[in-house]
Scaffold this motif. Structure first.
Motif, PDB file in Angstrom:
ATOM      1  N   ALA A  19       0.829  -1.213   0.000  1.00  0.00           N
ATOM      2  CA  ALA A  19       0.000   0.000   0.000  1.00  0.00           C
ATOM      3  C   ALA A  19       0.857   1.254   0.000  1.00  0.00           C
ATOM      4  CB  ALA A  19      -0.938  -0.006   1.206  1.00  0.00           C
ATOM      5  N   SER A  22       2.230   1.801  -3.418  1.00  0.00           N
ATOM      6  CA  SER A  22       1.166   2.325  -4.273  1.00  0.00           C
ATOM      7  C   SER A  22       0.967   3.829  -4.058  1.00  0.00           C
ATOM      8  CB  SER A  22      -0.134   1.567  -3.978  1.00  0.00           C
ATOM      9  OG  SER A  22      -1.187   2.079  -4.749  1.00  0.00           O
ATOM     10  N   CYS A  23       0.975   4.280  -2.816  1.00  0.00           N
ATOM     11  CA  CYS A  23       0.853   5.727  -2.528  1.00  0.00           C
ATOM     12  C   CYS A  23       2.018   6.494  -3.141  1.00  0.00           C
ATOM     13  CB  CYS A  23       0.816   5.970  -1.021  1.00  0.00           C
ATOM     14  SG  CYS A  23      -0.714   5.466  -0.221  1.00  0.00           S
ATOM     15  N   GLU A  26       1.645   6.888  -6.885  1.00  0.00           N
ATOM     16  CA  GLU A  26       0.702   7.933  -7.277  1.00  0.00           C
ATOM     17  C   GLU A  26       1.341   9.315  -7.233  1.00  0.00           C
ATOM     18  OE1 GLU A  26      -3.375   7.970  -6.145  1.00  0.00           O
ATOM     19  OE2 GLU A  26      -3.309   5.860  -5.566  1.00  0.00           O
ATOM     20  N   ASP A  56      -7.974   5.027   6.080  1.00  0.00           N
ATOM     21  CA  ASP A  56      -9.299   5.616   5.903  1.00  0.00           C
ATOM     22  C   ASP A  56     -10.276   4.960   6.872  1.00  0.00           C
ATOM     23  OD1 ASP A  56     -10.037   3.150   4.798  1.00  0.00           O
ATOM     24  OD2 ASP A  56     -10.315   3.936   2.778  1.00  0.00           O
ATOM     25  N   ARG A  60      -8.102   0.942   5.330  1.00  0.00           N
ATOM     26  CA  ARG A  60      -7.178   0.820   4.193  1.00  0.00           C
ATOM     27  C   ARG A  60      -6.096   1.890   4.310  1.00  0.00           C
ATOM     28  NH1 ARG A  60     -12.122   1.032   0.096  1.00  0.00           N
ATOM     29  NH2 ARG A  60     -12.147   2.996   1.194  1.00  0.00           N
ATOM     30  N   MET A  62      -4.013   4.631   3.091  1.00  0.00           N
ATOM     31  CA  MET A  62      -4.229   5.588   2.007  1.00  0.00           C
ATOM     32  C   MET A  62      -3.170   6.687   1.974  1.00  0.00           C
ATOM     33  SD  MET A  62      -6.855   4.232   0.632  1.00  0.00           S
ATOM     34  CE  MET A  62      -7.555   5.409  -0.503  1.00  0.00           C
ATOM     35  N   GLY A  63      -2.226   6.655   2.924  1.00  0.00           N
ATOM     36  CA  GLY A  63      -1.194   7.686   2.937  1.00  0.00           C
ATOM     37  C   GLY A  63      -0.015   7.245   3.770  1.00  0.00           C
ATOM     38  N   VAL A  87      -0.337  10.845  -0.198  1.00  0.00           N
ATOM     39  CA  VAL A  87      -1.695  10.393   0.072  1.00  0.00           C
ATOM     40  C   VAL A  87      -2.292   9.981  -1.264  1.00  0.00           C
ATOM     41  CG1 VAL A  87      -3.992  11.082   0.864  1.00  0.00           C
ATOM     42  CG2 VAL A  87      -1.962  11.881   2.093  1.00  0.00           C
ATOM     43  N   SER A  88      -2.930   8.822  -1.274  1.00  0.00           N
ATOM     44  CA  SER A  88      -3.584   8.329  -2.484  1.00  0.00           C
ATOM     45  C   SER A  88      -4.525   9.394  -3.035  1.00  0.00           C
ATOM     46  CB  SER A  88      -4.362   7.062  -2.148  1.00  0.00           C
ATOM     47  OG  SER A  88      -5.169   6.681  -3.221  1.00  0.00           O
ATOM     48  N   LYS A  89      -4.555   9.519  -4.347  1.00  0.00           N
ATOM     49  CA  LYS A  89      -5.439  10.523  -4.971  1.00  0.00           C
ATOM     50  C   LYS A  89      -6.888  10.335  -4.551  1.00  0.00           C
ATOM     51  CE  LYS A  89      -2.396  11.352  -8.823  1.00  0.00           C
ATOM     52  NZ  LYS A  89      -2.040  11.066 -10.184  1.00  0.00           N
ATOM     53  N   GLN A  92      -7.244  12.154  -1.146  1.00  0.00           N
ATOM     54  CA  GLN A  92      -6.774  13.519  -0.953  1.00  0.00           C
ATOM     55  C   GLN A  92      -7.940  14.426  -0.584  1.00  0.00           C
ATOM     56  OE1 GLN A  92      -4.416  14.539  -4.398  1.00  0.00           O
ATOM     57  NE2 GLN A  92      -2.769  13.181  -3.761  1.00  0.00           N
TER      58      GLN A  92
END
Length: 155
Positions: A19, A22-23, A26, A56, A60, A62-63, A87-89, A92
């Motif tokens: 994860a 992945s962040c 992005e 989140d 999950r 997310m950042g 932070v995942s788009k 955001q």
């Protein structure tokens, strides 16, 4: 309907590597999951290095934010440098970036930091606005010299 669990920040663990990668992707970094895992393992026992993740309402990741404490030479205390904040788009503008910065700050001030710094590329005006909105000011200049030896950035 049940109320959603609030967003929160915690220390990253090895299971977060995919994860986190992945962040970072992005944000434009081609950081291999294996490198993230290696760093998480290295930092897990290091007093001067911390990696935080933001989750989140569904748990999950997310950042991510990484921070490193360096002793200052010319005065007592430490400098903490934020070396990654992503932070995942999809998440955001939901407050996760602010939560990550607050977590870094809480750790930094508690660890004797005199100041916290973060650098951001000139091509990221939205990031600059974010940092200023959370209390960071433009200060000084940074001079960089890259290694003449080409290295694989993902490893």
């Amino acid at each position: 309907m049940f109320p959603e669990k609030p967003m929160h920040v915690r220390i990253a663990v090895p299971d977060d590597a995919a994860a986190i990668a992945s962040c970072l992707a992005e944000l434009g970094y081609d950081t291999a999951e294996e490198l993230v895992l290696e760093r998480l393992r290295d930092f897990s026992t290091a007093a001067n290095d911390k990696v935080f993740v933001a989750e989140d309402a569904h748990g999950r990741v997310m950042g991510v934010a990484s921070a490193h404490r360096l002793p200052l030479f010319h005065v007592s205390g430490y400098l903490v440098r934020i070396t990654a904040l992503a932070v995942s788009k999809a998440a955001q503008r939901a407050g996760l970036g602010r939560l990550l910065v607050k977590a870094v700050e809480a750790w930094a001030w508690g660890a004797g930091a005199r100041r916290i710094e973060v650098t951001s590329g000139d091509h990221r005006p939205a990031a600059h606005a974010f940092y200023q909105a959370v209390g960071y000011a433009i200060d000084e200049r940074r001079f960089v010299k890259n290694s003449p030896v080409q290295r694989d950035e993902g490893r």
